[in-house]
Write a protein that holds these residues in place. Structure first.
Motif, mmCIF file in Angstrom:
data_model
loop_
_atom_site.group_PDB
_atom_site.id
_atom_site.type_symbol
_atom_site.label_atom_id
_atom_site.label_comp_id
_atom_site.label_asym_id
_atom_site.label_seq_id
_atom_site.Cartn_x
_atom_site.Cartn_y
_atom_site.Cartn_z
ATOM 1 N N TRP A 259 25.536 31.879 52.672
ATOM 2 C CA TRP A 259 25.816 30.912 51.608
ATOM 3 C C TRP A 259 25.621 31.545 50.230
ATOM 4 C CZ3 TRP A 259 28.228 27.835 54.500
ATOM 5 C CH2 TRP A 259 27.760 27.484 55.763
ATOM 6 N N ASP A 260 24.698 32.498 50.121
ATOM 7 C CA ASP A 260 24.498 33.191 48.844
ATOM 8 C C ASP A 260 25.713 34.042 48.487
ATOM 9 O OD1 ASP A 260 21.655 32.739 47.774
ATOM 10 O OD2 ASP A 260 21.307 33.112 49.896
ATOM 11 N N HIS A 261 26.300 34.678 49.484
ATOM 12 C CA HIS A 261 27.527 35.433 49.220
ATOM 13 C C HIS A 261 28.618 34.495 48.704
ATOM 14 C CE1 HIS A 261 26.537 39.465 50.652
ATOM 15 N NE2 HIS A 261 25.909 38.921 51.695
ATOM 16 N N LEU A 262 28.736 33.317 49.329
ATOM 17 C CA LEU A 262 29.776 32.364 48.935
ATOM 18 C C LEU A 262 29.501 31.760 47.560
ATOM 19 C CD1 LEU A 262 30.320 30.527 52.352
ATOM 20 C CD2 LEU A 262 31.812 32.229 51.285
ATOM 21 N N MET A 263 28.218 31.551 47.224
ATOM 22 C CA MET A 263 27.844 30.957 45.941
ATOM 23 C C MET A 263 27.675 32.001 44.846
ATOM 24 S SD MET A 263 25.122 27.945 47.052
ATOM 25 C CE MET A 263 23.889 29.142 47.609
ATOM 26 N N ARG A 264 27.862 33.256 45.193
ATOM 27 C CA ARG A 264 27.691 34.378 44.258
ATOM 28 C C ARG A 264 26.253 34.458 43.729
ATOM 29 N NH1 ARG A 264 32.632 36.586 42.916
ATOM 30 N NH2 ARG A 264 34.464 35.308 43.408
ATOM 31 N N THR A 265 25.290 34.162 44.584
ATOM 32 C CA THR A 265 23.884 34.277 44.208
ATOM 33 C C THR A 265 23.199 35.386 45.016
ATOM 34 O OG1 THR A 265 23.313 32.537 45.820
ATOM 35 C CG2 THR A 265 23.663 31.857 43.527
ATOM 36 N N TYR A 266 23.988 36.249 45.616
ATOM 37 C CA TYR A 266 23.434 37.339 46.417
ATOM 38 C C TYR A 266 23.080 38.519 45.519
ATOM 39 C CZ TYR A 266 23.299 41.366 49.552
ATOM 40 O OH TYR A 266 22.924 42.499 50.216
ATOM 41 N N SER A 267 21.930 39.150 45.804
ATOM 42 C CA SER A 267 21.508 40.331 45.042
ATOM 43 C C SER A 267 20.790 41.293 45.975
ATOM 44 C CB SER A 267 20.575 39.930 43.897
ATOM 45 O OG SER A 267 20.160 41.070 43.157
ATOM 46 N N GLN A 268 21.005 42.580 45.775
ATOM 47 C CA GLN A 268 20.386 43.592 46.621
ATOM 48 C C GLN A 268 20.383 44.931 45.891
ATOM 49 O OE1 GLN A 268 18.146 44.595 49.030
ATOM 50 N NE2 GLN A 268 19.253 43.265 50.461
ATOM 51 N N ASP A 269 19.288 45.654 46.019
ATOM 52 C CA ASP A 269 19.174 47.003 45.474
ATOM 53 C C ASP A 269 18.175 47.760 46.341
ATOM 54 O OD1 ASP A 269 18.790 49.368 44.152
ATOM 55 O OD2 ASP A 269 18.148 48.479 42.253
ATOM 56 N N PRO A 270 18.652 48.596 47.252
ATOM 57 C CA PRO A 270 17.764 49.263 48.214
ATOM 58 C C PRO A 270 16.780 50.245 47.582
ATOM 59 C CG PRO A 270 19.970 50.196 48.324
ATOM 60 C CD PRO A 270 20.062 48.987 47.438
ATOM 61 N N PHE A 271 16.985 50.598 46.310
ATOM 62 C CA PHE A 271 16.126 51.588 45.669
ATOM 63 C C PHE A 271 15.017 50.959 44.824
ATOM 64 C CE2 PHE A 271 20.350 53.557 46.148
ATOM 65 C CZ PHE A 271 20.001 54.606 47.001
#
Length: 316
Positions: free
Chosen positions: A248-260
């Motif tokens: 749902w975060d991907h669909l709502m554009r609220t997804y965030s990620q930074d592996p570093f």
């Protein structure tokens, strides 16, 4: 001998790092589905949950993300009270499902002919959507935020944080997740499985264990992504709202990620409210006070208003 011991320790850490999440999700979660579907005694589900809590604490100490987060921050007793109260609320809610279902004026449309695991998956998807939407609203509506802020006041990440919530906010989230399911005829057996899966997920989502899940971290709402949600600056942490998944975060554009990116206690909490109450009873009552209603969303305010709000929250 020393090199062999080091190699064994390294191998053991690798097994934990890549095996912990599958053990919790597929192992204990799968066992919960089997036990609930078979109508086995409920104490077996409680035993599974206690096993999950024990595994969470043991793994956090074996492969910690931040060693300091394994130490008491004058919060252990408070968090245990939150866990007991909120788990009892979940159990009471599950027990009330038959009575609530009897109030539904039409025949339930639950797909009882589906295989039991598929029924549980449907419950997870529906609950995930409802809870995600309430979670999002809790960062936008001040009357919800004042209760949700209790959860965001934490200064370290570890398993019990998942149920470190104001009981009223816990109730709102549970209602959003379960009410739609009750309306379509959620069976008790599925509800029991869902309750255990939710508790296991919260342990994983807030875990201090430095475990790995590979590319699936972009889909499942686990600790690697959830740390971004607890960044203390208003607006910055308004990401990764999902409980079970990040779909749902991907669909709502609220997804965030930074592996570093690395996190520590200086980056989580409430920047606008560093003196948020830390005791259990204070956290229960604080949202009802004037100071407890502080607006932590600077994008809505002028610089002058924001400065006044931060001054009030810091000393209120």
């Amino acid at each position: 001998m020393e090199s062999m011991a080091t190699s064994l320790a390294t191998a053991g850490s690798a097994v934990l790092r890549y095996g912990y999440a599958p053990f919790m999700l597929a192992g204990l979660g799968g066992a919960a589905v089997v036990i609930a579907g078979a109508g086995a005694p409920k104490y077996l589900l409680i035993a599974l949950l206690l096993t999950g809590i024990a595994a969470s604490f043991a793994t956090e100490r074996a492969i910690p993300y931040d060693t300091s987060w394994n130490s008491d921050h004058a919060d252990t007793r408070r968090d245990r009270i939150h866990v007991v109260v909120n788990e009892l609320l979940i159990l009471c809610s599950v027990s009330a499902i038959p009575a609530l279902a009897a109030l539904v004026p039409w025949q339930g449309i639950w797909p009882t002919l589906w295989p039991f695991p598929a029924q549980v998956l449907l419950a997870v998807v529906v609950a995930d959507l409802g809870i995600t939407l309430v979670h999002l609203a809790s960062h936008k509506a001040d009357w919800l935020w004042r209760f949700h802020a209790v959860h965001h006041s934490v200064k370290r990440f570890y398993g019990l944080n998942g149920l470190m919530k104001h009981p009223l906010h816990q109730g709102v989230e549970m209602t959003a997740g379960v009410a739609p399911l009750i309306l379509i005829g959620l069976p008790m057996t599925v509800a029991y499985a869902l309750a255990v899966l939710t508790a296991l997920q919260l342990l994983l989502q807030h875990s201090n264990a430095d475990y790995r899940v590979g590319p699936i971290r972009h889909v499942l709402a686990l600790n690697e992504g959830h740390r971004f949600h607890h960044l203390k600056w208003a607006g910055v942490g308004d990401v990764n709202f999902g409980l079970f998944t990040l779909v749902w975060d991907h669909l709502m554009r609220t997804y965030s990620q930074d592996p570093f990116r690395r996190f520590d206690s200086d980056q989580i909490g409430l920047a606008a409210h560093p003196n948020y109450p830390t005791r259990y009873w204070s956290q229960l009552t604080y949202p009802f006070t004037a100071a407890g209603g502080c607006d932590f969303h600077p994008e809505r305010r002028t610089a002058h208003d924001l400065a006044a709000t931060e001054e009030k929250c810091s000393h209120g």
